[in-house]
Design a protein around this motif. Structure first.
Motif, mmCIF file in Angstrom:
data_model
loop_
_atom_site.group_PDB
_atom_site.id
_atom_site.type_symbol
_atom_site.label_atom_id
_atom_site.label_comp_id
_atom_site.label_asym_id
_atom_site.label_seq_id
_atom_site.Cartn_x
_atom_site.Cartn_y
_atom_site.Cartn_z
ATOM 1 N N LEU A 50 0.836 -1.189 0.000
ATOM 2 C CA LEU A 50 0.000 0.000 0.000
ATOM 3 C C LEU A 50 0.878 1.249 0.000
ATOM 4 N N ARG A 51 0.775 2.021 -1.067
ATOM 5 C CA ARG A 51 1.586 3.231 -1.190
ATOM 6 C C ARG A 51 0.731 4.488 -1.280
ATOM 7 N N SER A 52 -0.587 4.328 -1.182
ATOM 8 C CA SER A 52 -1.493 5.473 -1.263
ATOM 9 C C SER A 52 -2.188 5.671 0.077
ATOM 10 N N ASN A 53 -2.772 6.831 0.264
ATOM 11 C CA ASN A 53 -3.502 7.135 1.495
ATOM 12 C C ASN A 53 -4.921 6.599 1.412
ATOM 13 N N LEU A 54 -5.019 5.284 1.521
ATOM 14 C CA LEU A 54 -6.317 4.612 1.463
ATOM 15 C C LEU A 54 -6.644 3.979 2.812
ATOM 16 N N PHE A 55 -7.928 3.652 2.994
ATOM 17 C CA PHE A 55 -8.416 2.924 4.169
ATOM 18 C C PHE A 55 -8.163 3.692 5.474
ATOM 19 N N LEU A 56 -8.464 4.975 5.418
ATOM 20 C CA LEU A 56 -8.325 5.813 6.604
ATOM 21 C C LEU A 56 -9.651 6.027 7.319
ATOM 22 N N THR A 57 -10.758 5.919 6.558
ATOM 23 C CA THR A 57 -12.079 6.072 7.160
ATOM 24 C C THR A 57 -13.010 4.984 6.644
ATOM 25 N N SER A 58 -13.956 4.590 7.482
ATOM 26 C CA SER A 58 -14.909 3.543 7.093
ATOM 27 C C SER A 58 -15.805 3.996 5.952
ATOM 28 N N ASN A 59 -16.131 5.283 5.918
ATOM 29 C CA ASN A 59 -17.043 5.783 4.887
ATOM 30 C C ASN A 59 -16.485 5.638 3.481
ATOM 31 N N LEU A 97 -4.299 -1.422 10.801
ATOM 32 C CA LEU A 97 -5.612 -1.162 10.229
ATOM 33 C C LEU A 97 -6.399 -0.292 11.204
ATOM 34 N N SER A 98 -6.815 0.880 10.759
ATOM 35 C CA SER A 98 -7.428 1.850 11.662
ATOM 36 C C SER A 98 -8.943 1.911 11.543
ATOM 37 N N ILE A 99 -9.522 1.133 10.650
ATOM 38 C CA ILE A 99 -10.977 1.150 10.489
ATOM 39 C C ILE A 99 -11.543 -0.185 10.950
ATOM 40 N N PRO A 100 -12.791 -0.194 11.381
ATOM 41 C CA PRO A 100 -13.402 -1.453 11.818
ATOM 42 C C PRO A 100 -13.433 -2.466 10.679
ATOM 43 N N GLN A 101 -13.366 -3.736 11.062
ATOM 44 C CA GLN A 101 -13.380 -4.788 10.056
ATOM 45 C C GLN A 101 -14.829 -5.094 9.668
ATOM 46 N N ALA A 102 -15.439 -4.125 8.999
ATOM 47 C CA ALA A 102 -16.844 -4.252 8.610
ATOM 48 C C ALA A 102 -16.948 -4.549 7.112
ATOM 49 N N ARG A 123 -14.720 -7.593 3.347
ATOM 50 C CA ARG A 123 -14.215 -6.809 4.462
ATOM 51 C C ARG A 123 -12.712 -7.020 4.563
ATOM 52 N N ILE A 124 -12.046 -6.058 5.135
ATOM 53 C CA ILE A 124 -10.610 -6.160 5.341
ATOM 54 C C ILE A 124 -10.375 -6.698 6.743
ATOM 55 N N GLU A 125 -9.629 -7.787 6.835
ATOM 56 C CA GLU A 125 -9.346 -8.412 8.121
ATOM 57 C C GLU A 125 -7.872 -8.253 8.464
ATOM 58 N N ASP A 126 -7.602 -7.886 9.704
ATOM 59 C CA ASP A 126 -6.232 -7.784 10.162
ATOM 60 C C ASP A 126 -5.645 -9.189 10.320
ATOM 61 N N VAL A 127 -4.522 -9.446 9.654
ATOM 62 C CA VAL A 127 -3.929 -10.784 9.663
ATOM 63 C C VAL A 127 -3.611 -11.237 11.078
ATOM 64 N N PHE A 128 -3.010 -10.372 11.873
ATOM 65 C CA PHE A 128 -2.604 -10.779 13.212
ATOM 66 C C PHE A 128 -3.807 -11.034 14.117
ATOM 67 N N ASP A 129 -4.808 -10.182 14.027
ATOM 68 C CA ASP A 129 -5.985 -10.362 14.868
ATOM 69 C C ASP A 129 -6.787 -11.589 14.467
ATOM 70 N N THR A 130 -6.781 -11.895 13.191
ATOM 71 C CA THR A 130 -7.618 -12.985 12.695
ATOM 72 C C THR A 130 -6.898 -14.321 12.688
ATOM 73 N N ALA A 131 -5.596 -14.299 12.381
ATOM 74 C CA ALA A 131 -4.880 -15.552 12.167
ATOM 75 C C ALA A 131 -4.289 -16.136 13.434
ATOM 76 N N GLN A 132 -3.818 -15.289 14.331
ATOM 77 C CA GLN A 132 -3.154 -15.813 15.515
ATOM 78 C C GLN A 132 -4.192 -16.285 16.524
ATOM 79 N N LEU A 133 -4.819 -17.394 16.196
ATOM 80 C CA LEU A 133 -5.870 -17.923 17.045
ATOM 81 C C LEU A 133 -5.271 -18.744 18.180
ATOM 82 N N ALA A 134 -5.895 -18.654 19.323
ATOM 83 C CA ALA A 134 -5.414 -19.380 20.496
ATOM 84 C C ALA A 134 -6.593 -20.025 21.199
#
Length: 341
Positions: A50-59, A97-102, A123-134
Motif C-alpha cells: 500500500l503506497r497510497s492514502n487509502l483505508f483511513l475512514t470507514s465511509n 488497520l485503523s478502520i473497523p473490520q466491517a 471486508r478487510i481483516e487484520d492478519v494478526f488479529d484474525t490468524a493468531q488464534l489461540a
C-alpha cells in the motif's frame, strides 16, 4: 513471523471467494514481505504494497477497495491464467488497520479473475488479529495466575469475616443467610459456616490449580459466584451491599473494574466499598467461566491470541488491585466498629 502460517490459517467465510487481508509490516520492508508471500506455494495469494492514502475512514471503504483493485489491475489480471476459485489479497502497510473490520459492497471490474462484473461484499481483516488464534486454555489465558489470585482473595475475605464475627456477628450472619443456594438448609452457627470456609481453603494444596465450582457448599467464593448465576445484574448489585457490610470496610478507593464488569453495570447507585464488592463478585464469575472454558477448551472455538491475552490481563489487573486494596483496608482497620445498639 511465519507469513504462510499467518495467512493460510485464517478460516474462509462461508460462500466467500475473495478476501482482503491487512498485514502490518512491523518494521520489516514491505517489498521484502511481498516477495516472501510471492514465493508461497499458494499462487492465489496476491501481496499488494500500500503506497497510497487509502483505508483511513470507514465511509470511504468501498471507494478505496475499488481504487486498490484499479491501481493493481496488472497484478490481478496475472492471476486469471491460474483459473482460481479463491483469491486472498494481502495489503501490506506500515500502519495498523485503523478502520473497523466491517463489510462493504464493491463491484468487481469485468476483467477481474473471478466474479468479474459482479458486486460482492468484502471486508478487510487484520492478519494478526484474525490468524493468531489461540485456544482458551493457552498460556495467554493466564489460568494459573487467575486461580492463585482467586485463592488468595478468598482467603483474605474469609479471614476478615472471622475477624468481624468476633464483635459484629450479625453482619456476617446476614451475609451467610443470603448466600443460601436454592433448596439448601442454611442452619448451623456462624462459626460452623466460617469453619467450613476455612477447611475448604486449607484443603487446597496448590493455589495455581484452584478452581471454584458454582455450587460448592463449603467455598465462600463459589457461593458468591452462584449469586451471579441465579440473579439479575441489579440483584447482584444489591447483594454486594451485604458483602460490603459484612466486611465492615470504612473507607476504600473505588477501583477500576474489569471490562466485563463494565458490561454488567447495574442501575443501582453504590458507594465505593459496595461498588468494589460488586466488581469483585463479577470478576469471580468472569474467572469461573473462563476457567471452565479452559478446562473444556476443545468444546469452544479459538480466538485471536491478542484478545485472549487482553482479556486475561484485564482480569488479572483487577484481581490484583482488589486483593491489594482489601489487604490495605483491613490492615488499617485492626478493630471492627462497635456494634450499634
Amino acid at each position: 513471523m511465519n507469513i504462510k502460517k499467518l495467512i493460510t490459517e485464517i478460516p474462509w467465510e462461508s460462500n466467500a471467494n475473495i478476501r482482503f487481508l491487512w498485514l502490518k509490516a512491523d518494521g520489516k520492508p514491505r517489498s521484502s514481505l511481498a516477495d516472501e508471500i510471492r514465493t508461497l506455494e499458494e499462487k492465489t495469494i496476491l501481496p499488494i504494497v500500500l503506497r497510497s492514502n487509502l483505508f483511513l475512514t470507514s465511509n470511504a471503504l468501498m471507494a478505496d477497495l475499488a481504487t486498490l483493485i484499479s491501481d493493481n489491475e496488472h497484478e490481478f489480471r496475472g492471476l486469471k491464467s491460474l483459473s482460481p476459485s479463491h483469491i486472498s489479497v494481502v495489503i501490506i502497510s506500515n500502519d495498523p488497520l485503523s478502520i473497523p473490520q466491517a463489510s462493504s459492497p464493491v463491484r468487481l471490474p469485468d476483467w477481474f479473475p473471478i466474479l468479474g462484473g459482479r458486486e460482492i461484499f468484502v471486508r478487510i481483516e487484520d492478519v494478526f488479529d484474525t490468524a493468531q488464534l489461540a485456544p482458551l486454555n493457552s498460556e495467554g489465558a493466564r489460568i494459573d495466575l487467575i486461580a492463585s489470585l482467586l485463592f488468595e482473595i478468598e482467603s483474605i475475605i474469609v479471614r476478615r469475616l472471622r475477624f468481624i464475627a468476633e464483635a459484629q456477628e450479625g453482619k456476617v450472619r446476614a451475609l451467610i443467610d443470603s448466600l443460601r443456594a436454592d433448596g439448601e438448609n442454611n442452619g448451623g452457627s456462624t462459626n460452623s459456616h466460617l469453619q467450613n470456609y476455612e477447611a475448604h481453603l486449607a484443603g487446597v494444596s496448590v493455589a495455581r490449580a484452584y478452581r471454584p465450582g458454582a455450587k460448592s457448599k463449603n467455598s465462600l467464593l463459589s457461593k458468591l459466584i452462584y449469586q451471579v448465576l441465579k440473579n439479575s445484574p441489579d440483584s447482584v448489585a444489591s447483594f454486594s451491599k451485604k458483602l460490603s457490610s459484612a466486611l465492615a470496610i470504612k473507607t476504600m478507593p473505588r477501583l477500576k473494574p474489569s471490562l466485563f464488569g463494565v458490561m454488567l453495570r447495574p442501575s443501582l447507585a453504590l458507594e465505593d466499598a459496595e461498588a468494589n464488592s460488586h466488581f469483585g463478585i463479577l470478576a469471580f464469575y468472569q474467572a469461573y467461566q473462563l476457567m471452565n472454558a479452559a478446562a473444556h477448551a476443545g468444546e469452544y472455538p479459538s480466538y485471536p491470541a491478542s484478545l485472549v491475552l487482553a482479556n486475561a490481563k484485564d482480569l488479572v489487573r483487577f484481581l490484583m488491585d482488589f486483593r491489594q486494596t482489601l489487604e490495605y483496608a483491613f490492615a488499617e482497620q485492626l478493630q471492627p466498629e462497635e456494634e450499634t445498639a
